[in-house]
Write a protein that holds these residues in place. Sequence first.
Motif, PDB file in Angstrom:
ATOM      1  N   LEU A 136      74.973  41.887  65.473  1.00 27.35           N
ATOM      2  CA  LEU A 136      75.315  40.840  64.514  1.00 27.35           C
ATOM      3  C   LEU A 136      74.104  40.150  63.901  1.00 27.35           C
ATOM      4  CD1 LEU A 136      78.138  39.098  66.603  1.00 27.35           C
ATOM      5  CD2 LEU A 136      78.376  40.924  64.925  1.00 27.35           C
ATOM      6  N   LYS A 137      72.925  40.411  64.451  1.00 26.66           N
ATOM      7  CA  LYS A 137      71.685  39.772  63.984  1.00 26.66           C
ATOM      8  C   LYS A 137      71.855  38.248  63.980  1.00 26.66           C
ATOM      9  CE  LYS A 137      70.285  43.882  61.542  1.00 26.66           C
ATOM     10  NZ  LYS A 137      70.920  44.674  62.532  1.00 26.66           N
ATOM     11  N   LEU A 138      72.024  37.704  65.185  1.00 27.17           N
ATOM     12  CA  LEU A 138      72.267  36.275  65.349  1.00 27.17           C
ATOM     13  C   LEU A 138      71.016  35.455  65.063  1.00 27.17           C
ATOM     14  CD1 LEU A 138      74.184  36.459  68.754  1.00 27.17           C
ATOM     15  CD2 LEU A 138      75.187  36.220  66.479  1.00 27.17           C
ATOM     16  N   THR A 139      71.229  34.243  64.572  1.00 22.22           N
ATOM     17  CA  THR A 139      70.124  33.300  64.427  1.00 22.22           C
ATOM     18  C   THR A 139      69.851  32.707  65.812  1.00 22.22           C
ATOM     19  OG1 THR A 139      71.545  31.391  64.018  1.00 22.22           O
ATOM     20  CG2 THR A 139      70.899  32.706  62.087  1.00 22.22           C
ATOM     21  N   PRO A 140      68.679  32.114  66.019  1.00 21.33           N
ATOM     22  CA  PRO A 140      68.403  31.509  67.329  1.00 21.33           C
ATOM     23  C   PRO A 140      69.435  30.448  67.728  1.00 21.33           C
ATOM     24  CG  PRO A 140      66.375  31.723  66.079  1.00 21.33           C
ATOM     25  CD  PRO A 140      67.497  32.101  65.157  1.00 21.33           C
ATOM     26  N   THR A 141      69.899  29.670  66.779  1.00 20.03           N
ATOM     27  CA  THR A 141      70.908  28.646  67.077  1.00 20.03           C
ATOM     28  C   THR A 141      72.220  29.303  67.499  1.00 20.03           C
ATOM     29  OG1 THR A 141      69.894  27.172  65.451  1.00 20.03           O
ATOM     30  CG2 THR A 141      72.141  26.648  66.166  1.00 20.03           C
ATOM     31  N   GLN A 142      72.656  30.310  66.744  1.00 18.84           N
ATOM     32  CA  GLN A 142      73.884  31.025  67.097  1.00 18.84           C
ATOM     33  C   GLN A 142      73.751  31.642  68.488  1.00 18.84           C
ATOM     34  OE1 GLN A 142      73.990  33.787  63.770  1.00 18.84           O
ATOM     35  NE2 GLN A 142      75.834  32.802  62.943  1.00 18.84           N
ATOM     36  N   ARG A 143      72.611  32.261  68.749  1.00 14.71           N
ATOM     37  CA  ARG A 143      72.379  32.916  70.036  1.00 14.71           C
ATOM     38  C   ARG A 143      72.517  31.918  71.184  1.00 14.71           C
ATOM     39  NH1 ARG A 143      67.343  34.406  69.370  1.00 14.71           N
ATOM     40  NH2 ARG A 143      67.932  36.012  67.908  1.00 14.71           N
ATOM     41  N   GLY A 144      71.934  30.737  71.032  1.00 13.34           N
ATOM     42  CA  GLY A 144      71.977  29.740  72.095  1.00 13.34           C
ATOM     43  C   GLY A 144      73.383  29.220  72.356  1.00 13.34           C
ATOM     44  N   VAL A 145      74.097  28.898  71.300  1.00  9.69           N
ATOM     45  CA  VAL A 145      75.444  28.346  71.454  1.00  9.69           C
ATOM     46  C   VAL A 145      76.400  29.420  71.981  1.00  9.69           C
ATOM     47  CG1 VAL A 145      77.400  27.306  70.236  1.00  9.69           C
ATOM     48  CG2 VAL A 145      75.072  26.600  69.685  1.00  9.69           C
ATOM     49  N   ILE A 146      76.317  30.623  71.423  1.00  5.96           N
ATOM     50  CA  ILE A 146      77.197  31.709  71.868  1.00  5.96           C
ATOM     51  C   ILE A 146      76.894  32.072  73.311  1.00  5.96           C
ATOM     52  CG2 ILE A 146      77.806  34.142  71.507  1.00  5.96           C
ATOM     53  CD1 ILE A 146      77.462  33.626  68.491  1.00  5.96           C
ATOM     54  N   TYR A 147      75.622  32.029  73.707  1.00  3.89           N
ATOM     55  CA  TYR A 147      75.268  32.317  75.103  1.00  3.89           C
ATOM     56  C   TYR A 147      76.011  31.363  76.033  1.00  3.89           C
ATOM     57  CZ  TYR A 147      72.721  32.789  79.446  1.00  3.89           C
ATOM     58  OH  TYR A 147      72.423  32.981  80.776  1.00  3.89           O
ATOM     59  N   ASN A 148      76.071  30.081  75.686  1.00  2.35           N
ATOM     60  CA  ASN A 148      76.776  29.113  76.530  1.00  2.35           C
ATOM     61  C   ASN A 148      78.259  29.454  76.658  1.00  2.35           C
ATOM     62  OD1 ASN A 148      74.456  27.617  77.056  1.00  2.35           O
ATOM     63  ND2 ASN A 148      74.772  26.303  75.278  1.00  2.35           N
ATOM     64  N   TYR A 149      78.887  29.836  75.541  1.00  6.48           N
ATOM     65  CA  TYR A 149      80.293  30.234  75.589  1.00  6.48           C
ATOM     66  C   TYR A 149      80.486  31.469  76.477  1.00  6.48           C
ATOM     67  CZ  TYR A 149      81.518  27.138  71.675  1.00  6.48           C
ATOM     68  OH  TYR A 149      81.753  26.054  70.862  1.00  6.48           O
ATOM     69  N   VAL A 150      79.645  32.463  76.270  1.00  2.00           N
ATOM     70  CA  VAL A 150      79.771  33.712  77.008  1.00  2.00           C
ATOM     71  C   VAL A 150      79.460  33.500  78.495  1.00  2.00           C
ATOM     72  CG1 VAL A 150      78.821  36.048  77.229  1.00  2.00           C
ATOM     73  CG2 VAL A 150      79.318  35.130  74.980  1.00  2.00           C
ATOM     74  N   PHE A 151      78.493  32.649  78.798  1.00  2.00           N
ATOM     75  CA  PHE A 151      78.142  32.355  80.185  1.00  2.00           C
ATOM     76  C   PHE A 151      79.326  31.705  80.905  1.00  2.00           C
ATOM     77  CE2 PHE A 151      76.326  29.484  83.420  1.00  2.00           C
ATOM     78  CZ  PHE A 151      75.721  30.438  84.239  1.00  2.00           C
ATOM     79  N   ASN A 152      79.974  30.731  80.263  1.00  2.49           N
ATOM     80  CA  ASN A 152      81.134  30.086  80.873  1.00  2.49           C
ATOM     81  C   ASN A 152      82.271  31.078  81.090  1.00  2.49           C
ATOM     82  OD1 ASN A 152      79.928  27.556  81.055  1.00  2.49           O
ATOM     83  ND2 ASN A 152      80.628  26.950  79.017  1.00  2.49           N
ATOM     84  N   LEU A 153      82.495  31.957  80.123  1.00  6.53           N
ATOM     85  CA  LEU A 153      83.536  32.973  80.265  1.00  6.53           C
ATOM     86  C   LEU A 153      83.188  33.935  81.398  1.00  6.53           C
ATOM     87  CD1 LEU A 153      86.208  34.090  79.092  1.00  6.53           C
ATOM     88  CD2 LEU A 153      84.805  35.573  77.653  1.00  6.53           C
ATOM     89  N   SER A 154      81.925  34.301  81.513  1.00  6.21           N
ATOM     90  CA  SER A 154      81.487  35.206  82.583  1.00  6.21           C
ATOM     91  C   SER A 154      81.684  34.566  83.957  1.00  6.21           C
ATOM     92  CB  SER A 154      80.021  35.593  82.402  1.00  6.21           C
ATOM     93  OG  SER A 154      79.838  36.299  81.205  1.00  6.21           O
ATOM     94  N   LYS A 155      81.408  33.271  84.064  1.00  5.28           N
ATOM     95  CA  LYS A 155      81.629  32.577  85.337  1.00  5.28           C
ATOM     96  C   LYS A 155      83.103  32.628  85.726  1.00  5.28           C
ATOM     97  CE  LYS A 155      79.960  28.474  84.704  1.00  5.28           C
ATOM     98  NZ  LYS A 155      79.386  27.126  84.777  1.00  5.28           N
ATOM     99  N   GLU A 156      83.969  32.388  84.765  1.00  2.85           N
ATOM    100  CA  GLU A 156      85.410  32.430  85.039  1.00  2.85           C
ATOM    101  C   GLU A 156      85.864  33.849  85.384  1.00  2.85           C
ATOM    102  OE1 GLU A 156      87.568  29.923  85.400  1.00  2.85           O
ATOM    103  OE2 GLU A 156      85.844  28.603  85.138  1.00  2.85           O
ATOM    104  N   GLN A 157      85.282  34.831  84.721  1.00  2.00           N
ATOM    105  CA  GLN A 157      85.626  36.221  84.992  1.00  2.00           C
ATOM    106  C   GLN A 157      85.244  36.591  86.421  1.00  2.00           C
ATOM    107  OE1 GLN A 157      83.590  38.984  82.436  1.00  2.00           O
ATOM    108  NE2 GLN A 157      84.935  40.677  82.970  1.00  2.00           N
ATOM    109  N   LEU A 158      84.055  36.193  86.859  1.00  2.00           N
ATOM    110  CA  LEU A 158      83.632  36.484  88.219  1.00  2.00           C
ATOM    111  C   LEU A 158      84.466  35.718  89.241  1.00  2.00           C
ATOM    112  CD1 LEU A 158      79.760  36.624  87.813  1.00  2.00           C
ATOM    113  CD2 LEU A 158      81.332  38.521  88.203  1.00  2.00           C
TER     114      LEU A 158
END
Length: 146
Positions: free
Chosen positions: A41-63
């Motif tokens: 997707l060629k994310l911007t640094p801001t997009q990367r940071g915010v999306i990482y937080n969303y994905v990290f929370n989802l990964s925690k719930e998945q585990l």
Amino acid sequence: MRRLILITMLMFSGFFSSWAQKIPTAEELAKKNIEEMDKRLKLTPTQRGVIYNYVFNLSKEQLALYKKQQAGTFRPEDETNFFKLNNETNNNIKSLLKPEQVIEYNKLTEERLSGVDPNKKKKKLKKGEEEEKVVGIEGLKSVGNN
């Protein structure tokens, strides 16, 4: 002598089985997910940071859900809550993306769900042959093992 050999074999089998089935951390899952999204997707640094937080929370719930399944304390509501969180996360991610990125994100999501691996080279098909797709749980396993 037999006991010594048996004990040694049990120790090695225990060691290698735990080594082979290492469960990734939420951070590792999120990092791998973000790397793939950034590449596609060629994310911007801001997009990367915010999306990482969303994905990290989802990964925690998945585990956490996986651990409940392994422990036998899994309830159907847990799965329902996870799917709700997954849908919310996808919607939040889409709201951060530009329209052309949303199109690519939808393709990425569809590939993950269908089991298509974009990193594998496509073999040339003969006339009349169809591409074999891996579906169901096997498709999800193959996507997760990359």
